[in-house]
Design a protein around this motif. Structure first.
Motif, PDB file in Angstrom:
ATOM      1  N   SER A   1       0.829  -1.075  -0.020  1.00  0.00           N
ATOM      2  CA  SER A   1      -0.041  -0.059   0.011  1.00  0.00           C
ATOM      3  C   SER A   1       0.951   1.245  -0.096  1.00  0.00           C
ATOM      4  O   SER A   1       0.689   2.209   0.591  1.00  0.00           O
ATOM      5  CB  SER A   1      -1.009   0.249   1.260  1.00  0.00           C
ATOM      6  OG  SER A   1      -1.647  -0.924   1.206  1.00  0.00           O
ATOM      7  N   SER A  14       3.380   3.807  -2.594  1.00  0.00           N
ATOM      8  CA  SER A  14       4.343   3.592  -3.748  1.00  0.00           C
ATOM      9  C   SER A  14       5.720   4.031  -3.293  1.00  0.00           C
ATOM     10  O   SER A  14       6.647   3.787  -4.157  1.00  0.00           O
ATOM     11  CB  SER A  14       3.698   4.631  -4.829  1.00  0.00           C
ATOM     12  OG  SER A  14       2.870   5.581  -4.294  1.00  0.00           O
ATOM     13  N   ASN A  34       0.109  10.838  -8.366  1.00  0.00           N
ATOM     14  CA  ASN A  34      -0.846   9.987  -7.363  1.00  0.00           C
ATOM     15  C   ASN A  34      -2.271   9.746  -8.075  1.00  0.00           C
ATOM     16  O   ASN A  34      -3.198  10.131  -7.385  1.00  0.00           O
ATOM     17  CB  ASN A  34      -1.062  10.086  -6.000  1.00  0.00           C
ATOM     18  CG  ASN A  34       0.352  10.299  -5.402  1.00  0.00           C
ATOM     19  OD1 ASN A  34       0.822   9.055  -5.650  1.00  0.00           O
ATOM     20  ND2 ASN A  34       0.675  11.173  -4.510  1.00  0.00           N
ATOM     21  N   THR A  50      -4.783   7.973  -6.302  1.00  0.00           N
ATOM     22  CA  THR A  50      -5.608   8.775  -5.040  1.00  0.00           C
ATOM     23  C   THR A  50      -6.592   9.600  -5.763  1.00  0.00           C
ATOM     24  O   THR A  50      -7.399   9.807  -5.077  1.00  0.00           O
ATOM     25  CB  THR A  50      -4.245   9.126  -4.342  1.00  0.00           C
ATOM     26  OG1 THR A  50      -3.300   7.992  -4.234  1.00  0.00           O
ATOM     27  CG2 THR A  50      -4.947  10.026  -3.006  1.00  0.00           C
ATOM     28  N   ALA A  59       1.273  11.851   0.535  1.00  0.00           N
ATOM     29  CA  ALA A  59       2.690  11.347   0.540  1.00  0.00           C
ATOM     30  C   ALA A  59       2.478   9.862   0.105  1.00  0.00           C
ATOM     31  O   ALA A  59       1.342   9.261   0.064  1.00  0.00           O
ATOM     32  CB  ALA A  59       2.689  11.138   1.891  1.00  0.00           C
ATOM     33  N   ASN A  60       3.367   8.954  -0.277  1.00  0.00           N
ATOM     34  CA  ASN A  60       3.342   7.897  -0.922  1.00  0.00           C
ATOM     35  C   ASN A  60       3.421   6.925   0.057  1.00  0.00           C
ATOM     36  O   ASN A  60       3.935   5.898   0.237  1.00  0.00           O
ATOM     37  CB  ASN A  60       4.562   7.531  -1.955  1.00  0.00           C
ATOM     38  CG  ASN A  60       4.482   8.475  -2.987  1.00  0.00           C
ATOM     39  OD1 ASN A  60       3.544   8.903  -3.417  1.00  0.00           O
ATOM     40  ND2 ASN A  60       5.621   8.869  -3.899  1.00  0.00           N
ATOM     41  N   ILE A  61       2.632   6.849   1.006  1.00  0.00           N
ATOM     42  CA  ILE A  61       2.662   5.848   2.105  1.00  0.00           C
ATOM     43  C   ILE A  61       1.159   5.622   2.432  1.00  0.00           C
ATOM     44  O   ILE A  61       0.014   6.057   1.879  1.00  0.00           O
ATOM     45  CB  ILE A  61       3.003   6.456   3.586  1.00  0.00           C
ATOM     46  CG1 ILE A  61       2.192   7.872   3.691  1.00  0.00           C
ATOM     47  CG2 ILE A  61       4.678   6.910   3.540  1.00  0.00           C
ATOM     48  CD1 ILE A  61       2.656   8.599   5.180  1.00  0.00           C
ATOM     49  N   PRO A  62       0.858   4.357   3.322  1.00  0.00           N
ATOM     50  CA  PRO A  62      -0.440   3.943   3.370  1.00  0.00           C
ATOM     51  C   PRO A  62      -1.489   4.633   3.985  1.00  0.00           C
ATOM     52  O   PRO A  62      -0.776   5.488   4.859  1.00  0.00           O
ATOM     53  CB  PRO A  62      -0.078   2.400   4.257  1.00  0.00           C
ATOM     54  CG  PRO A  62       1.195   2.225   3.904  1.00  0.00           C
ATOM     55  CD  PRO A  62       1.984   3.650   3.638  1.00  0.00           C
ATOM     56  N   ASN A  63      -2.563   4.766   3.439  1.00  0.00           N
ATOM     57  CA  ASN A  63      -3.591   5.564   3.879  1.00  0.00           C
ATOM     58  C   ASN A  63      -3.448   7.200   3.796  1.00  0.00           C
ATOM     59  O   ASN A  63      -4.377   7.877   4.093  1.00  0.00           O
ATOM     60  CB  ASN A  63      -3.906   5.314   5.286  1.00  0.00           C
ATOM     61  CG  ASN A  63      -4.371   3.963   5.616  1.00  0.00           C
ATOM     62  OD1 ASN A  63      -3.373   3.097   6.022  1.00  0.00           O
ATOM     63  ND2 ASN A  63      -5.325   3.470   5.159  1.00  0.00           N
ATOM     64  N   ALA A  64      -2.428   7.683   2.967  1.00  0.00           N
ATOM     65  CA  ALA A  64      -2.218   8.906   2.912  1.00  0.00           C
ATOM     66  C   ALA A  64      -3.420   9.710   2.394  1.00  0.00           C
ATOM     67  O   ALA A  64      -3.899  10.694   2.375  1.00  0.00           O
ATOM     68  CB  ALA A  64      -1.082   9.308   2.016  1.00  0.00           C
ATOM     69  N   GLY A  65      -3.988   9.022   1.280  1.00  0.00           N
ATOM     70  CA  GLY A  65      -5.035   9.245   0.208  1.00  0.00           C
ATOM     71  C   GLY A  65      -6.286   9.685   1.382  1.00  0.00           C
ATOM     72  O   GLY A  65      -7.031  10.782   1.321  1.00  0.00           O
ATOM     73  N   ARG A 104      -5.366   1.419  -5.366  1.00  0.00           N
ATOM     74  CA  ARG A 104      -5.060   2.780  -6.052  1.00  0.00           C
ATOM     75  C   ARG A 104      -3.672   2.908  -6.057  1.00  0.00           C
ATOM     76  O   ARG A 104      -3.069   3.425  -6.904  1.00  0.00           O
ATOM     77  CB  ARG A 104      -5.735   3.810  -5.285  1.00  0.00           C
ATOM     78  CG  ARG A 104      -5.430   4.050  -3.675  1.00  0.00           C
ATOM     79  CD  ARG A 104      -6.170   5.439  -2.942  1.00  0.00           C
ATOM     80  NE  ARG A 104      -5.787   5.472  -1.889  1.00  0.00           N
ATOM     81  CZ  ARG A 104      -6.466   5.107  -0.719  1.00  0.00           C
ATOM     82  NH1 ARG A 104      -7.669   4.686  -0.789  1.00  0.00           N
ATOM     83  NH2 ARG A 104      -5.992   5.562   0.364  1.00  0.00           N
ATOM     84  N   THR A 105      -2.990   2.334  -4.949  1.00  0.00           N
ATOM     85  CA  THR A 105      -1.462   2.371  -4.816  1.00  0.00           C
ATOM     86  C   THR A 105      -0.671   1.736  -6.163  1.00  0.00           C
ATOM     87  O   THR A 105       0.366   2.070  -6.775  1.00  0.00           O
ATOM     88  CB  THR A 105      -0.927   1.847  -3.662  1.00  0.00           C
ATOM     89  OG1 THR A 105      -1.663   2.349  -2.661  1.00  0.00           O
ATOM     90  CG2 THR A 105       0.788   2.072  -3.574  1.00  0.00           C
ATOM     91  N   ASN A 149      -1.486   4.100  -8.877  1.00  0.00           N
ATOM     92  CA  ASN A 149      -0.340   5.069  -8.512  1.00  0.00           C
ATOM     93  C   ASN A 149       1.118   4.756  -9.438  1.00  0.00           C
ATOM     94  O   ASN A 149       1.709   5.661 -10.078  1.00  0.00           O
ATOM     95  CB  ASN A 149       0.013   5.493  -7.219  1.00  0.00           C
ATOM     96  CG  ASN A 149      -1.307   6.263  -6.525  1.00  0.00           C
ATOM     97  OD1 ASN A 149      -2.053   6.644  -7.196  1.00  0.00           O
ATOM     98  ND2 ASN A 149      -1.047   6.305  -5.103  1.00  0.00           N
TER      99      ASN A 149
HETATM  100  N1  ASP Z   1      -1.041   4.619  -0.474  1.00  0.00           N
HETATM  101  C1  ASP Z   1      -0.995   5.391  -1.549  1.00  0.00           C
HETATM  102  C2  ASP Z   1       0.333   5.278  -2.019  1.00  0.00           C
HETATM  103  O1  ASP Z   1       1.438   5.122  -1.449  1.00  0.00           O
HETATM  104  C3  ASP Z   1      -1.257   6.912  -1.319  1.00  0.00           C
HETATM  105  C4  ASP Z   1      -2.783   6.778  -0.803  1.00  0.00           C
HETATM  106  O2  ASP Z   1      -3.051   6.709   0.371  1.00  0.00           O
HETATM  107  O3  ASP Z   1      -3.730   7.160  -1.641  1.00  0.00           O
HETATM  108  O4  ASP Z   1       0.627   5.772  -3.223  1.00  0.00           O
END
Ligand code: ASP
Length: 430
Positions: A288, A290, A324, A327, A366-372, A404-405, A408
């Motif tokens: 999850s 990117s 993204n 996202t 940010a490209n981290i889990p749940n940032a969206g 969605r990741t 992305n």
């Molecule tokens: N997890 C997504 C990513 O790393 C960002 C998001 O939460 O949408 O690209």
């Protein structure tokens, strides 16, 4: 946005046993427990004596949402500053990159809105909304948006959660700091270094606090699902199921759009693109993130697809920080879905505001889990949608985030492939 590597942090070394259970499994356990509790509390026919208890079950979700809302603006600010100060973007290719990123993200949002308008997932289930919510948001006023793009005070967008103003501030400071850094490097000075370090540390700090909040998500899911089942039975989940299907359809359409662009805009065959990129897609899906997939993406673009290193770097390392599309598509669809669910349909003008804010929110995600999920709060605020309904989306975010990741990452790879042009690398080398 890239994020500082936290894999070696002491925090990650000594994790208590419950943190070693994967988050997805924790959420599944929370869902099962919540459904049982919801059934025990009435499954749509709650007894009035339990009313207070049932309402209080929503408290963890309310707290998590408040924390996400509070973290959204600092996260975007430091993430944009950090990326602008630390990435290397050559001038002409940079402009081409910008056009590709903007066009792909706009298409993604239009695809999302199109699917949400056609399938109308928010109307597939009979949801009793307990709150009498009125959308107090703006209708579209382009001149008003323009006038409003510059905040009255530098820190005001942080307080108002205004994503457009925030991006204006973040980009202004980021571009200036970047310019100062290159001037100083040219003069052999390094006074920029402490600022760059502070921004890097602040970014790490926000990400760590975000991780604390994410660790509470299973409690939020438990509370909100138990409350919903107890009060309204299973009808709301029917529409959430429809929402999942709608998002998957939209993401699949976006993937088809990428493949079409790859076919007509580069030398790479779409099948080779898919097969060569599979490691990157799978890494994105399973983490999850990117950012976590970034090294794999960079590698497969060169070794399995055969792109030039410069194109691979621009899409996978630079583009990934701003790009993204999955996202953006998801945030726009979520806004429309919730508006349908609560029966307050967004006008065309409001949907245009959703498009604009989703573009900005996805740039800052940010490209981290749940940032969206974090930046989505800003999209909702822009059209006056009640953010408490994001709690419902928290229950499915763990799965849709993975999907969605992967998109992305596919978007970043498409940009790299298009930048590589119509001539394969070996033609240059021959
Ligand atoms: N997890 C997504 C990513 O790393 C960002 C998001 O939460 O949408 O690209």
């Amino acid at each position: 946005m890239s994020h500082p590597d936290s894999t070696t942090s002491p925090e990650t070394k000594a994790k208590p046993w419950w943190q070693r259970i994967p988050l997805t499994l924790q959420i599944v356990i929370a869902l099962v427990a919540a459904i049982s509790v919801g059934i025990a509390l009435g499954a749509g026919n709650p007894s009035p004596s339990n009313a207070a208890l049932i309402n209080n079950l929503a408290i963890p979700a309310e707290l998590v949402l408040k924390a996400l809302r509070a973290l959204a603006t600092p996260l975007i600010l430091v993430a944009v500053l950090h990326t602008l100060m630390t990435t290397n973007i050559p001038g002409r290719a940079g402009r081409r990159l910008f056009v590709l990123l903007l066009s792909n993200t706009t298409v993604a949002i239009l695809v999302g809105l199109f699917v949400a308008n056609v399938l109308r997932p928010g109307t597939w289930g009979n949801v009793v909304t307990s709150t009498t919510t009125q959308i107090t948001g703006q209708s579209l006023d382009p001149w008003g948006l323009l006038k409003d793009a510059v905040p009255e005070a530098v820190l005001k967008p942080l307080v108002d959660n205004n994503v457009i103003q925030l991006i204006v501030i973040a980009l202004s400071f980021g571009i200036v700091l970047r310019g100062l850094k290159s001037e100083q490097i040219a003069q052999g000075k390094n006074a920029y270094q402490p600022i760059e370090d502070v921004i890097g540390i602040l970014f790490e700090a926000v990400v760590r606090i975000l991780n604390w909040v994410i660790a509470l998500v299973p409690f939020a899911v438990f509370g909100i699902v138990a409350k919903t089942v107890a009060k309204e039975g299973f009808a709301p989940f029917q529409s959430l199921g429809a929402f999942i299907i709608a998002v998957l359809v939209a993401l699949a359409l976006q993937a088809c759009y990428y493949l079409t662009r790859v076919k007509f805009g580069s030398w790479v065959q779409p099948l080779k693109f898919l097969a060569g990129g599979s490691d990157a897609f799978l890494t994105a899906f399973s983490t999850s993130s990117s950012a976590a997939a970034m090294p794999v993406t960079f590698e497969v673009l060169q070794t399995k697809i055969g792109l030039r290193e410069s194109s691979a770097a621009l899409g996978a390392l630079v583009g990934a920080n701003f790009n993204n599309d999955g996202t953006a598509l998801y945030e726009a669809m979520s806004a429309l879905y919730i508006s349908q669910l609560i029966g307050q349909h967004l006008s065309l003008g409001q949907q245009v505001i959703v498009i604009l804010t989703s573009i900005f929110a996805s740039v800052g995600a940010a490209n981290i889990p749940n940032a969206g999920l974090v930046t989505m709060t800003l999209v909702f605020t822009s059209v006056g949608l009640p953010t408490q309904y994001i709690a419902l989306l928290v229950t499915v975010d763990w799965f849709l985030d993975r999907c969605r990741t992967a998109i992305n990452v596919m978007g970043d790879m498409t940009v790299s492939t298009l930048l590589d042009g119509k001539k394969p690398r070996f033609v240059d080398e021959a």
